[in-house]
Design an enzyme around this catalytic site. Structure first.
Site, mmCIF file in Angstrom:
data_model
loop_
_atom_site.group_PDB
_atom_site.id
_atom_site.type_symbol
_atom_site.label_atom_id
_atom_site.label_comp_id
_atom_site.label_asym_id
_atom_site.label_seq_id
_atom_site.Cartn_x
_atom_site.Cartn_y
_atom_site.Cartn_z
ATOM 1 N N HIS A 35 15.058 -64.235 -130.270
ATOM 2 C CA HIS A 35 16.440 -65.236 -130.595
ATOM 3 C C HIS A 35 16.385 -66.167 -129.296
ATOM 4 O O HIS A 35 15.016 -66.834 -129.289
ATOM 5 C CB HIS A 35 17.686 -64.362 -130.696
ATOM 6 C CG HIS A 35 18.768 -65.176 -131.014
ATOM 7 N ND1 HIS A 35 19.009 -66.316 -131.671
ATOM 8 C CD2 HIS A 35 20.154 -64.711 -131.008
ATOM 9 C CE1 HIS A 35 19.902 -67.041 -131.728
ATOM 10 N NE2 HIS A 35 20.838 -65.827 -131.313
ATOM 11 N N HIS A 78 10.996 -68.841 -138.262
ATOM 12 C CA HIS A 78 12.539 -68.772 -138.248
ATOM 13 C C HIS A 78 12.913 -67.926 -139.583
ATOM 14 O O HIS A 78 12.367 -68.033 -140.897
ATOM 15 C CB HIS A 78 13.155 -70.452 -138.311
ATOM 16 C CG HIS A 78 14.466 -70.277 -138.036
ATOM 17 N ND1 HIS A 78 15.548 -70.235 -138.842
ATOM 18 C CD2 HIS A 78 15.133 -70.853 -136.844
ATOM 19 C CE1 HIS A 78 16.712 -70.220 -138.074
ATOM 20 N NE2 HIS A 78 16.263 -70.618 -137.024
ATOM 21 N N ASP A 94 12.575 -73.509 -130.111
ATOM 22 C CA ASP A 94 12.172 -72.940 -128.722
ATOM 23 C C ASP A 94 10.761 -73.362 -128.204
ATOM 24 O O ASP A 94 10.316 -73.169 -127.215
ATOM 25 C CB ASP A 94 12.189 -71.352 -128.658
ATOM 26 C CG ASP A 94 13.635 -71.011 -128.791
ATOM 27 O OD1 ASP A 94 14.091 -70.251 -129.931
ATOM 28 O OD2 ASP A 94 14.571 -71.437 -128.097
HETATM 29 C C1 SDX Z 1 16.039 -68.767 -132.577
HETATM 30 O O1 SDX Z 1 18.854 -67.776 -136.397
HETATM 31 C C2 SDX Z 1 18.801 -68.660 -135.782
HETATM 32 O O2 SDX Z 1 19.421 -69.690 -136.550
HETATM 33 C C3 SDX Z 1 18.009 -68.544 -134.588
HETATM 34 C C4 SDX Z 1 17.869 -69.977 -133.876
HETATM 35 C C5 SDX Z 1 19.232 -70.500 -133.395
HETATM 36 O O3 SDX Z 1 19.505 -71.724 -133.251
HETATM 37 O O4 SDX Z 1 20.296 -69.820 -133.237
HETATM 38 O O5 SDX Z 1 17.299 -70.900 -134.587
HETATM 39 C C6 SDX Z 1 17.450 -69.560 -132.574
HETATM 40 O O6 SDX Z 1 16.180 -67.734 -132.322
HETATM 41 C C7 SDX Z 1 14.727 -69.146 -132.990
HETATM 42 C C8 SDX Z 1 13.599 -68.105 -133.211
HETATM 43 C C9 SDX Z 1 13.150 -67.660 -131.863
HETATM 44 N N1 SDX Z 1 12.383 -66.739 -131.923
HETATM 45 C C10 SDX Z 1 10.860 -66.891 -132.064
HETATM 46 O O7 SDX Z 1 10.131 -67.947 -131.742
HETATM 47 C C11 SDX Z 1 10.140 -65.523 -131.896
HETATM 48 C C12 SDX Z 1 9.054 -65.629 -132.690
HETATM 49 N N2 SDX Z 1 9.642 -65.697 -134.143
HETATM 50 C C13 SDX Z 1 9.658 -64.189 -134.763
HETATM 51 O O8 SDX Z 1 10.085 -63.139 -134.082
HETATM 52 C C14 SDX Z 1 10.309 -64.457 -136.051
HETATM 53 O O9 SDX Z 1 9.698 -65.583 -136.719
HETATM 54 C C15 SDX Z 1 11.590 -64.598 -136.110
HETATM 55 C C16 SDX Z 1 12.419 -63.455 -135.613
HETATM 56 C C17 SDX Z 1 12.089 -65.943 -135.633
HETATM 57 C C18 SDX Z 1 12.383 -64.610 -137.648
HETATM 58 O O10 SDX Z 1 11.910 -63.163 -138.095
HETATM 59 P P1 SDX Z 1 12.198 -62.765 -139.690
HETATM 60 O O11 SDX Z 1 12.991 -63.763 -140.391
HETATM 61 O O12 SDX Z 1 13.055 -61.293 -139.721
HETATM 62 O O13 SDX Z 1 10.750 -62.788 -140.096
HETATM 63 P P2 SDX Z 1 9.824 -61.711 -140.420
HETATM 64 O O14 SDX Z 1 9.722 -61.252 -138.765
HETATM 65 O O15 SDX Z 1 10.092 -60.773 -141.663
HETATM 66 O O16 SDX Z 1 8.381 -62.561 -140.594
HETATM 67 C C19 SDX Z 1 7.965 -62.705 -141.918
HETATM 68 C C20 SDX Z 1 6.673 -62.683 -141.833
HETATM 69 C C21 SDX Z 1 6.027 -61.386 -141.192
HETATM 70 O O17 SDX Z 1 4.682 -61.110 -141.497
HETATM 71 P P3 SDX Z 1 4.649 -60.061 -142.983
HETATM 72 O O18 SDX Z 1 5.024 -58.683 -142.724
HETATM 73 O O19 SDX Z 1 5.213 -60.849 -144.141
HETATM 74 O O20 SDX Z 1 3.015 -59.837 -143.195
HETATM 75 O O21 SDX Z 1 5.980 -63.569 -140.911
HETATM 76 C C22 SDX Z 1 5.508 -63.076 -139.551
HETATM 77 C C23 SDX Z 1 5.986 -61.471 -139.593
HETATM 78 O O22 SDX Z 1 5.183 -60.621 -139.188
HETATM 79 N N3 SDX Z 1 5.891 -63.754 -138.463
HETATM 80 C C24 SDX Z 1 4.924 -63.964 -137.465
HETATM 81 C C25 SDX Z 1 5.711 -64.668 -136.534
HETATM 82 N N4 SDX Z 1 7.007 -64.907 -137.119
HETATM 83 C C26 SDX Z 1 7.051 -64.353 -138.330
HETATM 84 N N5 SDX Z 1 3.819 -63.522 -137.208
HETATM 85 C C27 SDX Z 1 3.458 -64.197 -135.878
HETATM 86 N N6 SDX Z 1 3.987 -64.678 -135.117
HETATM 87 C C28 SDX Z 1 5.377 -65.122 -135.491
HETATM 88 N N7 SDX Z 1 6.244 -66.061 -134.442
#
Ligand code: SDX
Length: 429
Positions: A265, A306, A364
């Protein structure tokens, strides 16, 4: 709210009719509140397809990369408004008139100081404590200083608490930084704008008061706007949940800060810089892209992906423009981390893994590069996010308390033991 219906057919039971509710824009929702009568719950870990509340504050269209605050696109607010005006909008629902804005700015300015005794509170922390750990502590401690505004059922108390929090977060954030540096804490000044004041408290000392760069102050103000609110994200949902128990606003915001800290997050902005340092050179990008795609490797590309945006995060676009402006102003022409970040973005966005999963840079991804260029240490990045997001948190807290609400109390799917009897210690094998 339309009167459309959904019908749930449960084997061996009578069909269940569930109302479908329609908002101003965005997906309809199926109102499942009456489902308990069937003795069943919905099951949705991570709230992937669950709306937790009705809100009028912010709307995100993830497929089209749209973010509206009270109907105004984030791009317009970033370009034509400023952070305190955006705070007024989020808190009150409309942009202020010139008179309302002047009054609001003056009120905020007159609440930027914190109780002098709060300074001694810092002495309980190690100087090298993570700034977010200190922020959680000192913001939660505010409820020990403001007993005159803790009645959450009193609209005046809610109003003054909101003002105090928006006004004091920059002062507290700068105090956290100064404490970590072993430098004297700087008092806020009423002759500066909100962003100028923050940079003054962060980087000036009693020995020398340097003028604040208008470009850096403008960039800081824009970063505050871009982080102000974002619907029911994890930390905002935490604030709403804490608020639903009747906890005081300072405790609720401290809970939001704690939730924001996680690298999935708000902690991602700090994690992006750490990741770029770890990648080190463009030649290593392919190795890290492979790690990000490897299910057996916990590594994720920080700043990418996201829950809601399946298109570019509109904030990332504005952040990138601001990044270019700041680096140009500072004469940083070939920042190695920016070059690495841009190359990483280029490669990731041509890779099928990222394209199939709609993984784009989020808010971010570029923010850390700007903050670092301004001179803010990486460990303070999420503190800046918390500072800016406080107005969003407190706006949702106010919105929830302004109409009938219930304490948030999710249920569960229990898969543990059924009832069983204790065996005596001597009989256990
Ligand atoms: C913020 O919610 C908000 O609005 C948050 C925010 C705000 O203003 O409040 O926007 C701020 O928190 C932005 C996000 C910051 N976090 C990161 O940058 C960390 C990296 N991102 C991931 O951890 C992830 O993308 C999330 C947590 C942001 C979203 O996760 P989800 O929605 O639960 O999606 P998921 O983990 O289920 O991913 C779907 C797929 C998965 O692969 P499969 O199981 O389908 O094969 O995408 C992959 C994930 O493994 N994936 C990634 C990835 N993000 C998702 N793979 C590699 N690198 C990534 N960054």
């Amino acid at each position: 709210m339309a009167d459309k219906k959904a019908q749930l057919i449960i084997e061996g039971a009578a069909p269940v009719e569930l109302p479908i509710l329609t908002g101003t824009v965005g997906p309809d929702v199926i109102d499942v509140r009456s489902l308990t009568a069937t003795g069943r719950f919905t099951f949705d870990p991570g709230f992937m397809s669950t709306a937790s509340c009705e809100s009028k504050i912010t709307y995100i269209d993830g497929d089209n990369g749209i973010l509206l605050h009270r109907g105004y696109p984030i791009e317009q607010l970033a370009e034509k408004s400023d952070y305190l005006e955006t705070c007024y909008l989020l808190l009150n629902g409309e942009l202020p008139t010139a008179e309302q804005k002047a009054q609001f700015v003056s009120t905020v300015k007159n609440h930027t100081m914190v109780h002098e005794q709060l300074k001694t509170f810092f002495n309980g922390f190690r100087r090298d404590a993570h700034p977010m750990a200190v922020m959680c502590g000192v913001v939660g401690a505010l409820s020990a200083f403001y007993h005159d505004s803790l009645d959450i059922n009193n609209p005046q108390h809610r109003e003054i608490s909101a003002i105090r929090l928006v006004a004091k977060m920059p002062t507290l954030a700068a105090m956290v930084y100064k404490y970590s540096m072993g430098q004297p804490m700087m008092y806020p000044r009423n002759d500066l704008t909100y962003a100028e004041n923050f940079l003054h408290m962060m980087f000036n000392t009693p020995c020398e008061i340097k003028p604040i760069s208008p470009v850096l102050a403008n960039a800081m103000d824009k970063i505050f706007i871009l982080h102000a609110d974002h619907e029911q994200n994890a930390s905002t949902s935490t604030v709403r949940l804490a608020g639903s128990s009747g906890a005081n606003p300072f405790a609720c915001i401290a809970a939001g800060i704690a939730a924001l800290w996680g690298p999935a997050h708000g902690g991602a902005n700090e994690a992006v810089l750490t990741m770029l340092d770890e990648i080190g050179d463009v030649s290593n990008i392919d190795k890290y892209i492979a790690k990000a795609k490897d299910k057996n490797d916990p590594f994720k590309l920080m700043g990418f992906g996201h829950r809601v945006y399946k298109n570019r995060d509109p904030r990332a676009t504005v952040m990138k423009q601001t990044c270019d402006e700041v680096l140009k102003e500072l004469g940083i022409t070939n920042d190695p981390q920016l070059k690495l970040a841009m190359r990483l973005e280029e490669i990731a966005l041509t890779d099928p893994y990222f394209i199939e999963r709609s993984l784009y840079p989020n808010v971010d991804f570029y923010s850390g590069i700007i903050l670092k260029a301004i001179g803010i240490p990486t460990s303070m990045f999420t503190v800046i996010f918390a500072l800016a997001r406080t107005v969003g948190w407190i706006s949702h807290w106010k919105e929830m308390l302004s109409s009938p609400y219930k304490i948030g109390r999710p249920r569960q799917l229990y898969t543990g033991y059924e009832s069983r009897d204790i065996t005596k210690l001597e009989d256990r094998k």
